[in-house]
Design a protein around this motif. Structure first.
Motif, PDB file in Angstrom:
ATOM      1  N   HIS A  11       0.837  -1.212   0.000  1.00  0.00           N
ATOM      2  CA  HIS A  11       0.000   0.000   0.000  1.00  0.00           C
ATOM      3  C   HIS A  11       0.866   1.253   0.000  1.00  0.00           C
ATOM      4  O   HIS A  11       1.930   1.289   0.627  1.00  0.00           O
ATOM      5  CB  HIS A  11      -0.912   0.004   1.228  1.00  0.00           C
ATOM      6  N   ASP A  16      -3.807   3.829   2.374  1.00  0.00           N
ATOM      7  CA  ASP A  16      -3.401   3.999   3.769  1.00  0.00           C
ATOM      8  C   ASP A  16      -1.963   3.568   4.068  1.00  0.00           C
ATOM      9  O   ASP A  16      -1.631   3.272   5.205  1.00  0.00           O
ATOM     10  CB  ASP A  16      -4.398   3.296   4.708  1.00  0.00           C
ATOM     11  N   HIS A  41      -6.160   0.272  -1.487  1.00  0.00           N
ATOM     12  CA  HIS A  41      -7.593   0.070  -1.264  1.00  0.00           C
ATOM     13  C   HIS A  41      -8.406   1.027  -2.130  1.00  0.00           C
ATOM     14  O   HIS A  41      -8.261   2.248  -2.030  1.00  0.00           O
ATOM     15  CB  HIS A  41      -7.977   0.371   0.194  1.00  0.00           C
ATOM     16  N   HIS A 252       2.451  -1.378   4.761  1.00  0.00           N
ATOM     17  CA  HIS A 252       1.750  -0.079   4.824  1.00  0.00           C
ATOM     18  C   HIS A 252       2.700   1.024   5.299  1.00  0.00           C
ATOM     19  O   HIS A 252       2.243   2.055   5.804  1.00  0.00           O
ATOM     20  CB  HIS A 252       0.596  -0.125   5.818  1.00  0.00           C
TER      21      HIS A 252
HETATM   22 ZN    ZN Z   1      -4.639  -0.913   4.211  1.00  0.00          ZN
END
Ligand code: ZN
Ligand code: AMP
Ligand code: FE
Ligand code: FE
Length: 289
Positions: A11, A16, A41, A252
């Motif tokens: 990500h 995020d 996402h 992330h």
């Molecule tokens: Zn995420």
């Protein structure tokens, strides 16, 4: 020569994560990966930038996306690998999903205000910077205000399903999600299957029996959240249902502490052969010219 490794679940700031897409590509190269996928996402906004930087670095790049669906087994996440962002109707559906996120985010802030924890949307958006905004950004804002000490506390007390400020959001059904990704030319993957609530081998077996007839093609066998037993039974069930095994860290950046690109919680070594098998599967699935 050391074995070439890949990471098919990451990500960026577009959703995020905390790295810009190009930065993610540089970190993937620095980590010695041969290929990686960006799977933000509900958005494809980071794909061009990540792909361009990967090309400069001589790194293979797979454009991807992650969407959530609501099933009888709880919330599930689907990855689409080799997604075509220009597929008809795709951008419009993603925009609708992001509008549902925005509506939900406002409702969460309302609940937090009633709990005596006011946050402005502007604060949340400053932390988000991308177009898919969600609970991890609200968690960061809660921490920024000193309302909680950690992301984890933010989720446990307020944002998780049983938290005081939880609000559900619109999600597609599993068959709609699979259709959306397939229509955009993607290879469809059930992400981190063992993160679904109370998931056992038996339940995953039942879930796959439901999803496979709707076009599920692959299963994320290797994931930072899986213990060795889960990885083993995911691999066995992938084989049982004729699903291709995939794997990724779900990196992330600083929004998921302790999870590194490529290696996850130091429990991942995903060989390049996994990518070759996925490619072979796509070539086979393609209708004759
Ligand atoms: Zn995420
Ligand atoms: P959202 O997309 O807004 O529903 O937020 C979901 C994201 O929040 C997931 O992709 C995770 O990265 C993160 N998340 C969900 N539950 C938790 C939790 N209990 N603790 C920490 N992070 C979580
Ligand atoms: Fe996920
Ligand atoms: Fe993810």
């Amino acid at each position: 020569m050391p074995e070439r490794r890949i990471d098919l679940h990451t990500h960026s700031l577009a959703s995020d994560g905390t790295d810009a897409p190009a930065e993610l590509a540089r970190k993937a190269a620095a980590a010695g990966l041969a290929a990686f996928a960006l799977t933000d996402h509900d958005t494809v906004a980071g794909l061009d930038e990540a792909g361009a930087e990967a090309e400069t670095l001589g790194l293979e790049f797979i454009p991807g996306i992650e969407i959530a669906v609501r099933s009888d087994f709880g919330e599930l996440h689907l990855l689409g690998l080799w997604v075509n962002p220009a597929a008809p109707g795709f951008a419009a559906t993603l925009a609708e999903l992001r509008r549902a996120r925005d509506k939900r985010n406002r409702a969460i802030l309302d609940k937090l205000a009633h709990l005596g924890l006011p946050l402005s949307m502007a604060e949340v958006l400053t932390l988000a910077r991308g177009e898919a905004v969600g609970r991890p950004h609200i968690a960061a804002a809660l921490r920024g205000q000193g309302y909680v000490r950690s992301r984890r506390e933010a989720f446990e007390r307020y944002l998780a399903r049983d938290g005081k400020a939880y609000v559900p959001r619109l999600m597609l059904d599993p068959n709609q999600g699979l259709e959306l990704l397939a229509a955009a030319g993607a290879t469809t993957v059930l992400a981190h299957p063992c993160l679904a609530p109370a998931m056992t081998r038996r339940r995953l077996d039942q879930l796959l029996a439901l999803l496979c007839p709707h076009g599920l093609q692959a299963l994320e066998v290797w994931h930072c959240s899986h213990d060795p037993n889960q990885t083993r039974f995911c691999l066995e069930l992938a084989s049982k249902y004729g699903l291709l095994p995939t794997g990724g860290s779900d990196y992330h950046g600083q929004n998921k502490e302790g999870v590194a690109l490529g290696t996850g919680r130091n429990n991942l070594r995903i060989p390049y052969s996994v990518l070759e098998a996925l490619r072979a599967g796509r070539a086979k699935g393609r209708p004759p010219a």
